[in-house]
Write a protein that holds these residues in place. Structure first.
Motif, PDB file in Angstrom:
ATOM      1  N   ALA A   1      41.528  29.548  40.808  1.00  0.00           N
ATOM      2  CA  ALA A   1      42.548  30.316  40.084  1.00  0.00           C
ATOM      3  C   ALA A   1      41.907  31.094  38.942  1.00  0.00           C
ATOM      4  O   ALA A   1      42.305  32.204  38.614  1.00  0.00           O
ATOM      5  CB  ALA A   1      43.626  29.386  39.538  1.00  0.00           C
ATOM      6  N   ASN A   2      40.892  30.477  38.338  1.00  0.00           N
ATOM      7  CA  ASN A   2      40.217  31.109  37.206  1.00  0.00           C
ATOM      8  C   ASN A   2      39.284  32.235  37.668  1.00  0.00           C
ATOM      9  O   ASN A   2      39.111  33.237  36.993  1.00  0.00           O
ATOM     10  CB  ASN A   2      39.437  30.030  36.450  1.00  0.00           C
ATOM     11  CG  ASN A   2      38.968  30.481  35.106  1.00  0.00           C
ATOM     12  OD1 ASN A   2      39.762  31.018  34.346  1.00  0.00           O
ATOM     13  ND2 ASN A   2      37.700  30.301  34.819  1.00  0.00           N
ATOM     14  N   ASN A   3      38.673  32.021  38.845  1.00  0.00           N
ATOM     15  CA  ASN A   3      37.754  33.012  39.433  1.00  0.00           C
ATOM     16  C   ASN A   3      36.736  33.560  38.444  1.00  0.00           C
ATOM     17  O   ASN A   3      36.544  34.773  38.308  1.00  0.00           O
ATOM     18  CB  ASN A   3      38.536  34.162  40.091  1.00  0.00           C
ATOM     19  CG  ASN A   3      37.620  35.014  40.989  1.00  0.00           C
ATOM     20  OD1 ASN A   3      36.546  34.556  41.401  1.00  0.00           O
ATOM     21  ND2 ASN A   3      38.046  36.231  41.275  1.00  0.00           N
ATOM     22  N   ASP A   4      36.086  32.651  37.747  1.00  0.00           N
ATOM     23  CA  ASP A   4      34.948  33.021  36.894  1.00  0.00           C
ATOM     24  C   ASP A   4      33.870  33.622  37.792  1.00  0.00           C
ATOM     25  O   ASP A   4      33.562  33.063  38.854  1.00  0.00           O
ATOM     26  CB  ASP A   4      34.430  31.748  36.199  1.00  0.00           C
ATOM     27  CG  ASP A   4      33.351  32.036  35.156  1.00  0.00           C
ATOM     28  OD1 ASP A   4      32.392  32.767  35.482  1.00  0.00           O
ATOM     29  OD2 ASP A   4      33.469  31.523  34.029  1.00  0.00           O
ATOM     30  N   PRO A   5      33.316  34.769  37.422  1.00  0.00           N
ATOM     31  CA  PRO A   5      32.299  35.399  38.279  1.00  0.00           C
ATOM     32  C   PRO A   5      31.054  34.535  38.483  1.00  0.00           C
ATOM     33  O   PRO A   5      30.248  34.838  39.367  1.00  0.00           O
ATOM     34  CB  PRO A   5      31.948  36.695  37.536  1.00  0.00           C
ATOM     35  CG  PRO A   5      32.465  36.525  36.149  1.00  0.00           C
ATOM     36  CD  PRO A   5      33.619  35.580  36.229  1.00  0.00           C
TER      37      PRO A   5
ATOM     38  N   TYR B   1      32.782  27.602  43.479  1.00  0.00           N
ATOM     39  CA  TYR B   1      33.730  27.510  44.594  1.00  0.00           C
ATOM     40  C   TYR B   1      34.120  28.843  45.241  1.00  0.00           C
ATOM     41  O   TYR B   1      34.299  28.905  46.466  1.00  0.00           O
ATOM     42  CB  TYR B   1      35.013  26.813  44.144  1.00  0.00           C
ATOM     43  CG  TYR B   1      35.000  25.306  44.321  1.00  0.00           C
ATOM     44  CD1 TYR B   1      34.751  24.729  45.572  1.00  0.00           C
ATOM     45  CD2 TYR B   1      35.269  24.469  43.251  1.00  0.00           C
ATOM     46  CE1 TYR B   1      34.754  23.348  45.728  1.00  0.00           C
ATOM     47  CE2 TYR B   1      35.280  23.084  43.400  1.00  0.00           C
ATOM     48  CZ  TYR B   1      35.022  22.527  44.639  1.00  0.00           C
ATOM     49  OH  TYR B   1      35.030  21.177  44.800  1.00  0.00           O
ATOM     50  N   PRO B   2      34.340  29.908  44.472  1.00  0.00           N
ATOM     51  CA  PRO B   2      34.794  31.137  45.133  1.00  0.00           C
ATOM     52  C   PRO B   2      33.893  31.560  46.290  1.00  0.00           C
ATOM     53  O   PRO B   2      34.377  32.044  47.321  1.00  0.00           O
ATOM     54  CB  PRO B   2      34.798  32.159  43.988  1.00  0.00           C
ATOM     55  CG  PRO B   2      35.111  31.325  42.779  1.00  0.00           C
ATOM     56  CD  PRO B   2      34.361  30.035  43.009  1.00  0.00           C
TER      57      PRO B   2
ATOM     58  N   ALA C   1      28.627  34.707  51.282  1.00  0.00           N
ATOM     59  CA  ALA C   1      29.307  35.086  50.036  1.00  0.00           C
ATOM     60  C   ALA C   1      28.427  34.732  48.847  1.00  0.00           C
ATOM     61  O   ALA C   1      27.766  33.691  48.825  1.00  0.00           O
ATOM     62  CB  ALA C   1      30.652  34.387  49.930  1.00  0.00           C
ATOM     63  N   VAL C   2      28.431  35.633  47.874  1.00  0.00           N
ATOM     64  CA  VAL C   2      27.526  35.534  46.733  1.00  0.00           C
ATOM     65  C   VAL C   2      28.339  35.435  45.448  1.00  0.00           C
ATOM     66  O   VAL C   2      29.233  36.247  45.203  1.00  0.00           O
ATOM     67  CB  VAL C   2      26.622  36.792  46.661  1.00  0.00           C
ATOM     68  CG1 VAL C   2      25.679  36.698  45.463  1.00  0.00           C
ATOM     69  CG2 VAL C   2      25.853  36.970  47.959  1.00  0.00           C
ATOM     70  N   THR C   3      28.023  34.437  44.625  1.00  0.00           N
ATOM     71  CA  THR C   3      28.670  34.330  43.319  1.00  0.00           C
ATOM     72  C   THR C   3      27.629  34.422  42.213  1.00  0.00           C
ATOM     73  O   THR C   3      26.429  34.259  42.471  1.00  0.00           O
ATOM     74  CB  THR C   3      29.464  33.009  43.209  1.00  0.00           C
ATOM     75  OG1 THR C   3      30.233  33.030  42.008  1.00  0.00           O
ATOM     76  CG2 THR C   3      28.529  31.804  43.164  1.00  0.00           C
TER      77      THR C   3
ATOM     78  N   ALA D   1      26.192  36.757  40.719  1.00  0.00           N
ATOM     79  CA  ALA D   1      25.294  37.899  40.636  1.00  0.00           C
ATOM     80  C   ALA D   1      26.019  39.243  40.583  1.00  0.00           C
ATOM     81  O   ALA D   1      25.590  40.158  39.892  1.00  0.00           O
ATOM     82  CB  ALA D   1      24.344  37.892  41.826  1.00  0.00           C
ATOM     83  N   GLY D   2      27.119  39.352  41.288  1.00  0.00           N
ATOM     84  CA  GLY D   2      27.769  40.656  41.439  1.00  0.00           C
ATOM     85  C   GLY D   2      28.484  41.106  40.178  1.00  0.00           C
ATOM     86  O   GLY D   2      29.098  40.297  39.487  1.00  0.00           O
ATOM     87  N   SER D   3      28.402  42.394  39.901  1.00  0.00           N
ATOM     88  CA  SER D   3      29.047  42.893  38.687  1.00  0.00           C
ATOM     89  C   SER D   3      30.565  42.922  38.826  1.00  0.00           C
ATOM     90  O   SER D   3      31.279  43.073  37.849  1.00  0.00           O
ATOM     91  CB  SER D   3      28.519  44.289  38.323  1.00  0.00           C
ATOM     92  OG  SER D   3      28.606  45.132  39.441  1.00  0.00           O
ATOM     93  N   ASN D   4      31.055  42.742  40.061  1.00  0.00           N
ATOM     94  CA  ASN D   4      32.507  42.685  40.230  1.00  0.00           C
ATOM     95  C   ASN D   4      32.960  41.319  40.747  1.00  0.00           C
ATOM     96  O   ASN D   4      33.968  41.204  41.430  1.00  0.00           O
ATOM     97  CB  ASN D   4      32.972  43.819  41.148  1.00  0.00           C
ATOM     98  CG  ASN D   4      34.445  44.111  40.964  1.00  0.00           C
ATOM     99  OD1 ASN D   4      34.992  43.894  39.878  1.00  0.00           O
ATOM    100  ND2 ASN D   4      35.093  44.559  42.019  1.00  0.00           N
ATOM    101  N   GLY D   5      32.150  40.297  40.448  1.00  0.00           N
ATOM    102  CA  GLY D   5      32.530  38.950  40.867  1.00  0.00           C
ATOM    103  C   GLY D   5      32.024  38.606  42.244  1.00  0.00           C
ATOM    104  O   GLY D   5      31.129  39.272  42.790  1.00  0.00           O
ATOM    105  N   VAL D   6      32.627  37.567  42.807  1.00  0.00           N
ATOM    106  CA  VAL D   6      32.166  37.065  44.099  1.00  0.00           C
ATOM    107  C   VAL D   6      32.322  38.154  45.166  1.00  0.00           C
ATOM    108  O   VAL D   6      33.280  38.918  45.133  1.00  0.00           O
ATOM    109  CB  VAL D   6      32.953  35.783  44.463  1.00  0.00           C
ATOM    110  CG1 VAL D   6      34.418  36.072  44.668  1.00  0.00           C
ATOM    111  CG2 VAL D   6      32.346  35.076  45.667  1.00  0.00           C
ATOM    112  N   PHE D   7      31.335  38.224  46.083  1.00  0.00           N
ATOM    113  CA  PHE D   7      31.435  39.262  47.114  1.00  0.00           C
ATOM    114  C   PHE D   7      30.773  38.779  48.406  1.00  0.00           C
ATOM    115  O   PHE D   7      29.947  37.870  48.386  1.00  0.00           O
ATOM    116  CB  PHE D   7      30.779  40.569  46.648  1.00  0.00           C
ATOM    117  CG  PHE D   7      29.286  40.500  46.482  1.00  0.00           C
ATOM    118  CD1 PHE D   7      28.439  40.903  47.512  1.00  0.00           C
ATOM    119  CD2 PHE D   7      28.708  40.043  45.292  1.00  0.00           C
ATOM    120  CE1 PHE D   7      27.049  40.845  47.363  1.00  0.00           C
ATOM    121  CE2 PHE D   7      27.327  39.980  45.137  1.00  0.00           C
ATOM    122  CZ  PHE D   7      26.492  40.385  46.169  1.00  0.00           C
TER     123      PHE D   7
END
Ligand SMILES: Cc1cc2nc3c(=O)[nH]c(=O)nc-3n(C[C@H](O)[C@H](O)[C@H](O)COP(=O)(O)OP(=O)(O)OC[C@H]3O[C@@H](n4cnc5c(N)ncnc54)[C@H](O)[C@@H]3O)c2cc1C
Lengths: 267, 783
Positions: free
Chosen positions: A114-118, A122-123, A200-202, A204-210
């Motif tokens: 829910a927090n989706n910290d970049p 878990y994301p 999926a990568v967390t 590192a991405g400037s827009n969060g998980v991708f």
């Protein structure tokens, strides 16, 4: 911390009602993210609706090829679940790498996504496992759930009740922790399932998980670390801060991906 | 030695209360009517204060007062000062700008205090602090010292043109040093950066000011390493109150590492605010405030030239250092990059010509002062990185190059003031190399290579100066105080003993080691000995604990007092046994006539001293003696550290696979406590070399590392199991032959680690902290 009103919800419906009745309330699960934010006065909810005692949000079930984890399940429970270890050990490994024992015994899967910290772990797993996020009102595909830095598809008052996903054929997670916070500076989750390979990568991405398309296609034909040798990651899409430049993170994405594939055992 | 005497591994008496959560720290103190202070701090690195409007804040619930710097000025509270005068090489005194406890005209770093709110609760004080409206006119800021010296940069203090505090030199003349360098067969040149650190004691700073209007008397509980110095300075310079009307108590203090030596604005403001408001006022720093306002450490940028003759002997050393002092001159700041740094630039080596130049510079950052090692880590890092680099350039083994240049006869006068009294550098080098299996390194490296890891080894041979310090000597060098220590030994009527000491324990274990000293002397159990410290009403005067001085100086004072007690006790015993005083010996808790079976137990002698029914003619009753001890020289702990690392070239992550420390601390009172000090010191040194670093945004002057999310502290799993050994050349200049061990670990370890990493990756161009990203980039750059 500003004064706030505490409520203990007994069910999902009760929680939705309590929050709906509050002026500017917030759900609290483990409180590992929300409480420090409140202490720093960066958040000031009028009410806290505690989800920790809602039975329907707890527990891990593996039925056939479907795995379901209640949103209120702690990282420690995920890390040590024997059932999950048999079905998807990579997720147990991921949870065992989060924070410290205190954080793992308080923090929850639902709170984390829910927090989706970049930089949260878990994301990446949710995306790579093509998980379904089950809320009190609908089901959301992970691909549609994570919408940006600290942003999700959740509507106001919507509660994550559980996540579910199909047992992967193989999955692996490799994390390079930030030396200070020990959150992911780069974490890569790879999963091979009937539908194909997802990466999926967390962190590192400037827009969060991708999701990493280049790696997914490279691994589709040849699920081995070597298949990733020629795959590049564009530094211009990467975060840059005092701990790691964009170039460094782009390198870590490749290294962690290869290690995640190497670690991905058949299950 | 006895089970509890000198040399015994006695478990720490104080740990029971610390480990069970029963320590009593400043923030634990509660007094009736106590209120809470929250400071309003500058969000800007540099700005003029146009106005402060507290009218809304004053109306907030629970608020008792909002006080500002104008009121503080009007009440005659003085500037914070630096207590060590340094003169520039042109003879001019250092240029000290004004530091107000509450800024009323200009703020000079993010966190500078401008006002204080006193309220019924911390929460209410914070709410009100948020409502204090400060109108700032922002000014450009500069955060690094090299830039701050350049023309056209923001100017911090009108007193210090070009932000230059002093331009100081020490040692051989520059011309002679240059000539030696010009004549050299080889010169190694380096730029050395010593990174800025945040001290991070576990207990944040705190102060409780209590004004008693009936007696016109003040009490200050505070997190201090030297409560008597705090009282002296607050009284003599800040005009808080005369000394006899000011009691300073430093109760249990949870670590300091130097940062709690200094007197900060907050304790002064709490005392002043208590008088103005009539209520006791407590302030406790939160962790972010600690990052922002605790005095930082290190932050040097240096260039160095080390010259060698054709036989690889060092012929000259030239050092130019720029030291970042932050926005204000903290209490000991001036001494750190001068007499605690440049005086150690000879290291363990015979160097005929040494010239050091140091410029101290103001910047828009937190004040910088002594931090574990204070100057000596900077000197050691510079020297040991340079000699290691020289060995690589000359193609000789780093051990051989060091051996060739070791000082081997003592006393040895360096060109930079210090006179080394004793040492055996070869012994520590040998011991360390043996323990590290230096000879087997090539095999281990080859094996690591097969696993895809780059393995490297590095050493560091450090020397430092402890036991600070001979008062007359430091006085001639600019110190505002003497650096002796005091002790009082009070034997109670039943033979139990209190030792009052001017040293202050904030983790060092004095309650145990000091008691061991007494147990050793009189044969009483350490449980019968209590150590009293940290209260100006109990201990008359003391200079506190820093610079590894509590053993060499503090315990020497206790020894002097014990000598006096012993002499009197023997007189009494001789009288009781009708024997000659010179025949009386102390054994197993009894005073005996040597060679006979006549004895009196220790408690009997004590009781006789107080009943005074039967004392030698003319003797005063009682058994209590005091002493002051002023050392005749510094002490010089030295040793050799060897570090072995494995680097993951793909990520740049360093793993320390072996760390060996061979230290010569002279005689040792409690080996377990000494090892603990070494372990902690090495952990901090590894922190500096691998993880820690204070970062300010160069444009805005905002602190980027203001929490543990961004400031990387060493954790247990960053560290290997240390292999520690001791060599011993007793210090000839103090009665116990001890040198001090509190800082060695932090001094010796960073260069060993950086030498190992640069050895592993084959690239010497690397600064601390050697973060994975920097090491990865350095690995990459060589390919
Ligand atoms: C010292 C430390 C180290 C950490 N290290 C890591 C790490 O290495 N990796 C990592 O991934 N994380 C790390 N974390 C974060 C940790 O995993 C948190 O537990 C997690 O991010 C949030 O979970 P929580 O249950 O504590 O959520 P809370 O803090 O209770 O809530 C977080 C947010 O989610 C909302 N929320 C909570 N539950 C739900 C729900 N069921 N439905 C809808 N909204 C909800 C809340 O309203 C709030 O906005 C660390 C935290 C700490 C304190």
């Amino acid at each position: 911390m500003y004064a706030t009103n505490y409520h203990r919800a007994s069910s999902v419906a009760d929680a939705v009602r309590l929050k709906g009745a509050s002026e500017d309330g917030k759900y609290v699960s483990g409180g590992m993210t929300l409480i420090p934010t409140m202490k720093q006065r960066l958040a000031a909810p009028s009410d806290l609706v505690d989800l920790r005692h809602v039975a329907e949000m707890k527990g891990i079930t593996v039925s056939g090829d479907t795995i379901r984890i209640g949103a209120g399940t702690t990282h420690a429970e995920v890390a040590t679940s024997a059932e999950l270890k048999a079905a998807c050990p990579a997720l147990c490994h991921l949870a065992s790498q989060i924070g410290d024992p205190h954080v793992r015994h308080m923090g929850t899967l639902g709170g984390s996504i829910a927090n989706n910290d970049p930089a949260a772990d878990y994301p990446s797993a949710m995306l790579a496992l093509a998980a379904t996020i089950v809320t009190d009102r609908r089901e959301i595909a992970a691909d549609d759930f994570f919408t940006g830095l600290f942003e999700t598809a959740l509507e106001d008052g919507e509660i994550i009740v559980a996540v579910s996903f199909a047992r992967p054929e193989r999955a692996g997670y490799s994390k390079f922790p930030n030396p200070a916070s020990r959150y992911a500076m780069t974490g890569v989750f790879v999963a091979k399932a009937a539908g194909g390979v997802r990466v999926a990568v967390t962190g590192a991405g400037s827009n969060g998980v991708f999701r990493h398309g280049g790696m997914e296609s490279a691994l589709a034909g040849n699920f081995s670390p070597d298949a990733l040798a020629g795959v590049t990651t564009d530094p211009s899409d990467m975060l840059s801060d005092i701990h790691g430049s964009a170039e460094y993170r782009a390198n870590l994405v490749n290294v962690m991906a290869r290690r995640a594939v190497a670690a991905a055992g058949a299950v | 030695m006895g089970a509890e005497g000198i040399g015994a591994r006695v478990a720490r008496k104080e740990d029971k209360r610390f480990l069970t959560g029963k320590g009593r720290y400043t923030d634990d103190m509660v007094v009736p009517g106590m209120k809470y202070a929250v400071f309003v701090r500058s969000p800007h690195a540099h700005a003029k204060i146009r106005s402060i409007d507290a009218s809304e804040a004053e109306k907030m619930p629970g608020v008792i007062a909002v006080l500002n710097g104008q009121q503080l000025l009007a009440d005659g509270i003085g500037n914070l000062i630096c207590g060590w005068m340094i003169h520039s090489k042109d003879g001019s005194p250092m240029k000290m700008g004004a530091w107000r406890p509450l800024a009323h005209e200009t703020v000079r770093y993010v966190g500078d205090a401008v006002a204080v709110v006193i309220a019924d609760s911390v929460g209410e004080a914070r709410d009100a602090a948020d409502q204090v409206v400060v109108d700032y006119e922002e000014l450009p800021a500069v955060t690094d010292a090299v830039t701050a010296l350049q023309p056209g940069q923001p100017q911090l203090h009108p007193e210090a043109a070009g932000n230059l505090i002093y331009d100081w030199a020490l040692g051989t003349s520059e011309a002679d040093t240059d000539a030696a360098i010009a004549a050299a067969a080889h010169v190694t040149e380096m730029k050395i950066v010593n990174n800025r650190l945040s001290p991070n004691p576990m207990e944040p700073r705190a102060a409780l000011g209590i004004y008693d209007s009936a007696e016109d008397h003040y009490t200050c509980y505070t997190t201090s390493q030297n409560p008597h110095v705090a009282r002296l300075v607050m009284s003599a310079f800040y005009n808080v109150a005369p000394e006899n009307k000011l009691r300073v108590i430093a109760p249990d203090v949870g670590g300091g590492f130097g940062s709690k030596i200094y007197i900060y604005p907050e304790e002064i403001v709490c005392l002043w605010a208590s008088r103005r408001t009539g209520v006791p006022v407590k302030w406790t720093s939160d962790r972010t405030e600690a990052f922002l306002t605790d005095a930082h450490g290190r932050d040097h940028v240096s260039t160095v030239k080390m010259a060698f003759d054709s036989d690889n002997r060092i012929t000259a050393l030239k050092v130019d250092t720029i030291a970042n002092f932050g926005a204000y001159m903290s209490l000991f700041s001036a001494a750190v990059p001068t007499y605690l740094y440049a005086t150690l630039l000879s290291g363990q080596y015979a160097i005929p010509a040494i010239h050091a130049n140091v410029r101290a510079v103001y910047t828009n950052t937190a004040p910088v002062d002594a931090y574990r090692g204070a100057g000596r880590p900077e000197a050691t890092y510079l020297l040991e990185r340079t000699i290691e680099t020289a060995a690589r350039e000359l193609g000789v083994s780093p051990a051989e190059l060091r051996r060739k240049n070791f000082i081997r006869s003592f006393p040895y006068q360096t060109p930079v003031i210090m006179n080394y009294d004793a040492g055996d550098y070869e012994a520590s080098l040998e011991a360390a190399m043996k323990q590290a299996d230096w000879a087997g390194f090539a095999t281990r490296k080859a094996e690591a290579e097969k696993r895809g890891k780059k393995r490297g080894i590095g050493m560091s041979c450090y020397i430092e100066a402890c036991g600070i310090a001979p008062s007359a000597a430091v006085g001639s060098l600019g110190a505002g105080v003497g650096l002796w220590e005091s002790a009082e030994v009070r034997v109670n009527a039943v033979g139990t003993i209190e030792v009052l000491t001017g040293s202050h324990s904030h983790g060092q274990g004095h309650e145990t080691t000091f008691a061991q000293l007494v147990a050793d002397r009189f044969g009483v159990p350490i449980d019968n000995v209590s150590i009293v410290h940290g209260d100006t009403d109990k201990v008359q005067m003391g200079m506190g604990t820093y610079g590894s001085r509590s053993g060499a100086v503090g315990m020497s004072a206790i020894v002097k007092a014990l000598d006096k007690v012993e002499a009197k006790a023997k007189k009494i015993a001789a009288h009781l046994m009708e024997a000659d005083e010179s025949d009386v010996v102390i054994e197993n808790g009894e005073l005996k006539v040597a060679g006979t079976d006549r004895s009196v137990p220790w408690f009997q002698v004590a009781l006789s001293a107080y009943t005074a029914h039967n004392l030698p003619a003319g003797m005063e009753p009682g058994l209590k003696e005091g002493a002051f001890y002023d050392p005749s020289n510094f002490t010089f702990p030295a040793g050799c550290y060897i570090c072995e690392v494995e680097i993951d070239p793909e990520t740049g992550k360093t793993e320390i696979v072996q760390f060996v420390a061979a230290d010569d601390f002279g005689n040792i009172i409690n080996p377990m406590i000494v090892e603990g000090q070494v372990h902690g010191g090495i952990a901090q040194g590894i922190g500096q070399a691998l993880l820690e670093g204070v970062h300010y945004d160069p444009q805005s002057g905002q602190l980027l590392t203001a929490s543990y999310m961004d400031y990387a502290m060493p954790r247990a799993d960053d560290l290997p199991s240390f292999q520690v050994s001791h060599q011993n050349t007793p210090c000839p200049n103090n009665p116990l032959g001890i040198k001090g061990c509190g800082e060695a670990g932090a001094i010796g370890s960073p260069p060993a680690l950086m030498n190992a990493i640069t050895d592993a990756i084959g690239n010497n161009d690397l600064t601390m902290p050697a973060t994975p990203q920097k090491v990865w980039a350095a690995v990459h750059a060589t390919h």
